[in-house]
Design a protein around this motif. Structure first.
Motif, PDB file in Angstrom:
ATOM      1  N   SER A  29       0.828  -1.213   0.000  1.00 26.08           N
ATOM      2  CA  SER A  29       0.000   0.000   0.000  1.00 26.08           C
ATOM      3  C   SER A  29       0.859   1.258   0.000  1.00 26.08           C
ATOM      4  CB  SER A  29      -0.942  -0.002   1.210  1.00 26.08           C
ATOM      5  OG  SER A  29      -0.246   0.293   2.417  1.00 26.08           O
ATOM      6  N   SER A  34      -3.204  -1.052  -4.485  1.00 27.42           N
ATOM      7  CA  SER A  34      -4.394  -1.421  -3.717  1.00 27.42           C
ATOM      8  C   SER A  34      -4.309  -2.911  -3.396  1.00 27.42           C
ATOM      9  CB  SER A  34      -5.660  -1.127  -4.527  1.00 27.42           C
ATOM     10  OG  SER A  34      -5.625  -1.774  -5.791  1.00 27.42           O
ATOM     11  N   LYS A  85      -6.294   1.971   1.052  1.00 27.75           N
ATOM     12  CA  LYS A  85      -5.628   1.141   0.041  1.00 27.75           C
ATOM     13  C   LYS A  85      -5.777  -0.359   0.335  1.00 27.75           C
ATOM     14  CE  LYS A  85      -3.537   3.920  -2.961  1.00 27.75           C
ATOM     15  NZ  LYS A  85      -3.715   3.779  -4.437  1.00 27.75           N
ATOM     16  N   ILE A  86      -6.166  -0.688   1.575  1.00 28.46           N
ATOM     17  CA  ILE A  86      -6.268  -2.091   1.978  1.00 28.46           C
ATOM     18  C   ILE A  86      -7.702  -2.420   2.355  1.00 28.46           C
ATOM     19  CG2 ILE A  86      -5.447  -3.894   3.555  1.00 28.46           C
ATOM     20  CD1 ILE A  86      -2.951  -2.205   4.026  1.00 28.46           C
TER      21      ILE A  86
END
Length: 259
Positions: A29, A34, A85-86
């Motif tokens: 990330s 992603s 992003k996670i």
């Protein structure tokens, strides 16, 4: 672009797969990738790590992917580790029963691959967390993956690694995977460099890797900072960005995206 799909395979539990998933996800990330983590374990270890309450509704867990009515609405939750992003799909206790259900289906080893193909995932990297062992669920993950990493607890069970690698290669052949997933290498974990027995086992593991023609990553030490990070629901880099073990996670991400 199709996502990289990473499977972490081991003969047994307790090899640090959850810790690895969290730290690899955070490292990726930071590079702008992603990342989706899919938990196919029933023990809720990832939820405990990242501070998320276990999900009891199976339609909001990884069980939903295998439901006959699934239409691509992946139940990811986000943010994870403080970043959008996670994302995470949580596991469920009934995953143990899923193996029995899968075993009765036609082309049972290809079900997860078909799901990902029919409903593409909008991530750069998917990390699949599995319990230890090798069964029908493992084979589904192998078929769907692009990359395989083998974490190894430095101890007695280290010497079962050749059997696991042989089983993986056998699956490649039997399931006619072309191209097969890339085996990134072996990752020694929970290593105590002050222990003479651990040093002996690590040396033996390096010999095994050489014989199998596999890469072996630097050993992840049994380290207080990793334990502290897990307790605080953080990656190691969030807790201590200068810790030298972060380099190991960085190297693995380099290898995943090197193609």
């Amino acid at each position: 672009m199709q996502p990289r799909i990473l499977a972490k395979l081991s003969n047994a539990g307790g090899v640090g797969k959850t810790t690895l998933a969290v730290n690899l996800a955070y490292e990726a990330s930071l590079r702008g990738h992603s990342v989706g983590i899919i938990d196919l374990d029933q023990n809720h270890s990832i939820e405990e790590f990242v501070g998320t309450e276990p999900q009891q509704d199976p339609t909001k867990t990884s069980l939903a992917l295998f439901d006959s009515n699934f239409k691509g609405d992946y139940p990811f939750i986000s943010p994870i580790l403080g970043t959008d992003k996670i994302g995470l799909i949580q596991g469920h206790p009934d995953i143990e029963h899923l193996k029995e259900v899968l075993s009765k289906k036609r082309r049972r080893e290809y079900i997860l691959q078909k799901i990902f193909s029919s409903y593409p995932l909008n991530f750069d990297l998917i990390i699949i967390d599995l319990p230890g062992g090798y069964d029908i669920l493992t084979e589904n993950v192998v078929v769907a993956s692009t990359d395989i990493l083998i974490p190894v607890n430095v101890g007695v069970k280290t010497f079962s690694v050749p059997d696991l690698v042989e089983r993986i290669l056998q699956s490649f052949e039997e399931l006619e995977l072309s191209p097969p997933p890339k085996i990134l290498g072996l990752l020694p974990n929970q290593y105590d460099n002050k222990s003479s027995s651990d040093r002996m086992v690590l040396k033996a593991l390096k010999d095994v890797a050489k014989e199998l023609k596999l890469k072996i990553y630097p050993a992840i030490r049994y380290w207080l900072n990793l334990k502290r990070a897990a307790i605080e629901g953080k990656s190691l880099k969030q807790l201590r960005s200068t810790d030298s073990m972060n380099i190991i996670f960085s190297e693995i991400i380099d290898d995943i995206f090197s193609k």
